[in-house]
Write a protein that holds these residues in place. Structure first.
Motif, PDB file in Angstrom:
ATOM      1  N   ARG A 271       0.885  -1.099  -0.068  1.00  0.00           N
ATOM      2  CA  ARG A 271      -0.003   0.087   0.064  1.00  0.00           C
ATOM      3  C   ARG A 271       0.956   1.270   0.142  1.00  0.00           C
ATOM      4  NH1 ARG A 271      -2.836   3.261   4.282  1.00  0.00           N
ATOM      5  NH2 ARG A 271      -4.737   4.006   3.356  1.00  0.00           N
ATOM      6  N   CYS A 272       0.936   1.999  -1.134  1.00  0.00           N
ATOM      7  CA  CYS A 272       1.727   3.191  -1.132  1.00  0.00           C
ATOM      8  C   CYS A 272       0.957   4.245  -1.970  1.00  0.00           C
ATOM      9  CB  CYS A 272       3.190   2.769  -1.825  1.00  0.00           C
ATOM     10  SG  CYS A 272       2.648   1.890  -3.648  1.00  0.00           S
ATOM     11  N   PRO A 273       1.542   5.235  -1.835  1.00  0.00           N
ATOM     12  CA  PRO A 273       1.035   6.533  -2.639  1.00  0.00           C
ATOM     13  C   PRO A 273       0.943   6.313  -4.245  1.00  0.00           C
ATOM     14  CG  PRO A 273       2.765   7.168  -0.959  1.00  0.00           C
ATOM     15  CD  PRO A 273       2.893   5.791  -1.023  1.00  0.00           C
ATOM     16  N   PRO A 274       0.121   6.966  -4.769  1.00  0.00           N
ATOM     17  CA  PRO A 274      -0.173   6.801  -6.443  1.00  0.00           C
ATOM     18  C   PRO A 274       1.074   7.089  -7.033  1.00  0.00           C
ATOM     19  CG  PRO A 274      -1.388   8.634  -5.695  1.00  0.00           C
ATOM     20  CD  PRO A 274      -1.006   7.795  -4.290  1.00  0.00           C
ATOM     21  N   LYS A 275       1.235   7.048  -8.288  1.00  0.00           N
ATOM     22  CA  LYS A 275       2.402   7.132  -8.985  1.00  0.00           C
ATOM     23  C   LYS A 275       2.740   8.596  -9.145  1.00  0.00           C
ATOM     24  CE  LYS A 275       4.540   6.062 -13.579  1.00  0.00           C
ATOM     25  NZ  LYS A 275       4.420   5.589 -14.821  1.00  0.00           N
ATOM     26  N   ASP A 276       3.901   8.945  -8.740  1.00  0.00           N
ATOM     27  CA  ASP A 276       4.560  10.180  -8.927  1.00  0.00           C
ATOM     28  C   ASP A 276       3.453  11.188  -8.030  1.00  0.00           C
ATOM     29  OD1 ASP A 276       6.189   9.718 -10.891  1.00  0.00           O
ATOM     30  OD2 ASP A 276       4.651   9.917 -12.493  1.00  0.00           O
ATOM     31  N   ASP A 277       3.104  10.711  -6.935  1.00  0.00           N
ATOM     32  CA  ASP A 277       2.318  11.396  -6.021  1.00  0.00           C
ATOM     33  C   ASP A 277       0.924  12.174  -6.775  1.00  0.00           C
ATOM     34  OD1 ASP A 277       3.875  10.695  -3.883  1.00  0.00           O
ATOM     35  OD2 ASP A 277       5.127  12.360  -3.984  1.00  0.00           O
ATOM     36  N   SER A 278       0.440  11.532  -7.466  1.00  0.00           N
ATOM     37  CA  SER A 278      -0.660  12.014  -8.335  1.00  0.00           C
ATOM     38  C   SER A 278      -1.845  11.777  -7.385  1.00  0.00           C
ATOM     39  CB  SER A 278      -0.765  11.303  -9.737  1.00  0.00           C
ATOM     40  OG  SER A 278      -0.788   9.790  -9.455  1.00  0.00           O
ATOM     41  N   TYR A 279      -1.983  12.373  -6.315  1.00  0.00           N
ATOM     42  CA  TYR A 279      -3.222  12.451  -5.347  1.00  0.00           C
ATOM     43  C   TYR A 279      -4.403  13.122  -6.431  1.00  0.00           C
ATOM     44  CZ  TYR A 279      -0.082  11.086  -1.590  1.00  0.00           C
ATOM     45  OH  TYR A 279       1.066  10.373  -1.245  1.00  0.00           O
ATOM     46  N   ARG A 280      -5.416  13.000  -6.481  1.00  0.00           N
ATOM     47  CA  ARG A 280      -6.457  13.738  -7.027  1.00  0.00           C
ATOM     48  C   ARG A 280      -7.902  13.386  -6.853  1.00  0.00           C
ATOM     49  NH1 ARG A 280      -4.296   9.754 -10.026  1.00  0.00           N
ATOM     50  NH2 ARG A 280      -5.309   8.349 -11.392  1.00  0.00           N
ATOM     51  N   THR A 281      -8.745  14.026  -7.349  1.00  0.00           N
ATOM     52  CA  THR A 281     -10.265  13.782  -6.887  1.00  0.00           C
ATOM     53  C   THR A 281     -10.618  13.737  -8.582  1.00  0.00           C
ATOM     54  OG1 THR A 281     -10.539  14.929  -4.904  1.00  0.00           O
ATOM     55  CG2 THR A 281     -12.375  14.458  -5.975  1.00  0.00           C
ATOM     56  N   ILE A 282     -11.469  12.654  -8.963  1.00  0.00           N
ATOM     57  CA  ILE A 282     -11.966  12.406 -10.230  1.00  0.00           C
ATOM     58  C   ILE A 282     -13.377  12.597 -10.131  1.00  0.00           C
ATOM     59  CG2 ILE A 282     -11.986  10.752 -11.914  1.00  0.00           C
ATOM     60  CD1 ILE A 282      -9.612   9.247 -10.960  1.00  0.00           C
ATOM     61  N   ASP A 283     -14.009  13.426 -10.728  1.00  0.00           N
ATOM     62  CA  ASP A 283     -15.369  13.943 -10.995  1.00  0.00           C
ATOM     63  C   ASP A 283     -15.965  12.457 -11.374  1.00  0.00           C
ATOM     64  OD1 ASP A 283     -15.111  16.292  -9.912  1.00  0.00           O
ATOM     65  OD2 ASP A 283     -14.730  16.999 -11.982  1.00  0.00           O
ATOM     66  N   SER A 284     -17.075  12.094 -10.963  1.00  0.00           N
ATOM     67  CA  SER A 284     -17.770  10.921 -11.181  1.00  0.00           C
ATOM     68  C   SER A 284     -19.310  11.293 -11.756  1.00  0.00           C
ATOM     69  CB  SER A 284     -17.840   9.785 -10.208  1.00  0.00           C
ATOM     70  OG  SER A 284     -18.637   8.855 -10.537  1.00  0.00           O
ATOM     71  N   MET A 285     -19.790  10.687 -12.587  1.00  0.00           N
ATOM     72  CA  MET A 285     -20.976  10.767 -13.250  1.00  0.00           C
ATOM     73  C   MET A 285     -21.977  10.180 -12.306  1.00  0.00           C
ATOM     74  SD  MET A 285     -18.683  10.614 -15.671  1.00  0.00           S
ATOM     75  CE  MET A 285     -18.670   8.914 -16.085  1.00  0.00           C
TER      76      MET A 285
END
Length: 530
Positions: A271-285
């Motif tokens: 369990r590790c951070p996403p690649k290149d520390d690409s933390y983000r919020t993805i809008d969902s339909m």
């Protein structure tokens, strides 16, 4: 001024005896003196130059024609230079240096694993026994040509980059003076970048996403794979981000990417951070949020034994082998006991063939680690595994064929003809009982290809690059990106566009057949007004 010059695992001292005359410091027997560091060699060379200057300054003029005293003549000799005692060391091999280099790294688990794979599989077999200082540019070039004969040029380029990094670190430690893996400009064939370009990634469209996801659910016999395939195709999340999607990060109108589960070669999921520390919020339909929340409600995920967290998607099949079993593996027991996996297996299956001392160590390791043999019948695996998912679910769904696995050759997925699109035949003699098979949807499509597909769909809708980069977790450092900003209107239009694409794919699927054997898709199809 004197200086230290690199040799095989050591340094020699070079000094100027006179203008234009460069000498090497030798001992009383005329052998080159070796030093363990560049600094020590330079100091000895400078000391000897200073001694020569003192002798020259104290020498009588030619008019006196008086010979130098025996002590003065001897004083010019290297034995009077009195350099520090040289620390003569054998030449360090590439393998010895790489071992200490790797041990000193503190990088992400994925990077450490990639470096280890590159070194063990491709660099050590060629350079491991050679002295680090003896490796030349020609050696690296010959190795590269040999690798390109068996592997893709893009892969060889990656391994060459790792070799370059190793040599650069050796230069910083003053073990090398030049990097033999450095590429010189203007050398070689001028064939452009096409020679190093990998094959184009296969993508599909919205209907392809839906059909592949439906087939995966038919192969697994549950809805999880349908929801997972649609989620990946309409959010563009990476594989590790989807496997590591925790229930607490599912929001009413978005998905928060905070963690990923990265699978190491030994089967461990980190369990590790996403690649290149690409933390983000993805809008969902709205429709996608409903699919995911419905998946969570149906599966009712419990904390997994390996991480103690609730994940949206479970593994496929029963946890009946070491690769997919949660908790302590037999490989962990073997490593803890200091024996091979085969020996640990023999302790379980044929204890009489194992020496008592080793058997006791393995049994103690099992007790200390809490190893449990097997799992409860029907217990699902905690997480999807990349290889198993791609090989036995995704590839057969996308191509209609199971891959080759000894002793069986590649073969089409056996189907019972009805209801459409066919039900996979299972059990003994499934191929003989088959009445049909699937046609390919996208030959060569991979799970990562759905990420490319999502980008292609967004580009087809005219989505601004800034919004696409945010959604995919990419970073654009250009000036244009700095002056671009995401507005609420952009987000709304993207959600509306993806919803239209989804609705169109459902209509196209409903035109093929009004229902589906996948429960969640069947409800979507039958709930639409004709």
């Amino acid at each position: 001024m004197g200086y230290g010059e690199k040799l095989k695992g050591s340094y020699r001292a070079r000094y100027w005896e006179a203008p234009g005359i460069l000498r090497t410091l030798v001992d009383a027997e005329g052998r080159t003196m070796r030093f363990s560091s560049k600094r020590a060699a330079a100091k000895a060379a400078n000391d000897h130059e200073a001694l020569i200057r003192r002798v020259v300054q104290s020498a009588p003029s030619p008019e006196t024609d008086t010979p130098l005293a025996e002590e003065q003549v001897a004083g010019v000799g290297p034995q009077s230079a009195a350099p520090e005692e040289p620390d003569v060391q054998p030449a360090m091999t590439f393998g010895e240096y790489v071992n200490q280099w790797y041990a000193g790294l503190e990088l992400a688990a994925s990077t450490m694993q990639n470096y280890k794979r590159h070194v063990e599989n491709h660099l050590l077999p060629e350079f491991g026994a050679k002295a680090l200082a003896d490796i030349t540019r020609a050696d690296v070039g010959a190795w590269e040509k040999k690798e390109q004969a068996s592997y893709a040029s893009t892969s060889v380029q990656t391994w060459h980059g790792t070799l370059h990094v190793i040599f650069e670190d050796a230069i910083e430690e003053e073990l090398l003076s030049v990097n033999p893996a450095a590429r010189r400009r203007g050398r070689g064939k001028r064939a452009g970048r096409s020679r190093k370009r990998g094959p184009e990634k296969v993508v599909t469209d919205a209907l392809g996403i839906l059909l592949v996801s439906e087939r995966m659910a038919l192969l697994s016999g549950r809805d999880d794979e349908f929801v997972g395939g649609v989620t990946k195709g309409y959010t563009g999340v990476r594989w590790g981000e989807m496997v590591g999607l925790e229930t607490e990060f599912i929001r009413p109108k978005s998905i928060r990417v905070e963690w990923q589960l990265y699978e190491l070669d030994n089967g461990e999921l980190v369990r590790c951070p996403p690649k290149d520390d690409s933390y983000r919020t993805i809008d969902s339909m709205d429709w996608l949020s409903a699919l995911i929340t419905g998946q969570v409600a149906r599966a009712d995920p419990q904390p997994c034994l390996c991480h103690g967290r609730r994940y949206v998607f479970r593994g496929y099949g029963e946890a009946n082998d070491a690769a997919r079993s949660p908790g302590v593996k037999l490989a962990d027991v073997a490593r803890h006991a200091g024996v091979s996996v085969g020996t640990a297996s023999n302790v379980l299956n044929r204890p009489e063939v194992v020496r008592e001392e080793k058997r006791a160590r393995v049994e103690l390791a099992m007790a200390e680690l809490g190893y449990l043999r097997g799992s409860a019948p029907g217990e699902p695996a905690a997480h999807w595994r990349r290889s198993g998912f791609a090989t036995w679910l995704f590839q057969p769904a996308a191509t209609g064929w199971y891959p080759k696995k000894a002793p069986q050759a590649a073969r089409p997925v056996p189907l019972l003809a009805g209801p459409w699109p066919g039900v996979p035949a299972r059990g003994r003699n499934a191929s003989e009982r088959a009445e049909a098979c699937w046609v390919p949807i996208a030959q060569g499509l991979t799970p990562h290809g759905l990420r490319h597909t999502h980008k292609s769909i967004m580009e087809d809708m005219g989505t601004p690059p800034k919004l696409m980069d945010e959604r995919l977790g990419h970073l654009d450092g250009s000036v244009q990106a700095r002056y671009s900003h995401i507005t609420s209107g952009m987000r709304r239009r993207l959600m509306e566009g993806l919803t239209e694409v989804w609705e169109a794919s459902l209509e196209a699927r409903r035109a093929m057949c009004l229902g589906s054997q996948v429960a969640v898709l069947d409800a979507l199809l039958r709930g639409r007004t004709p």
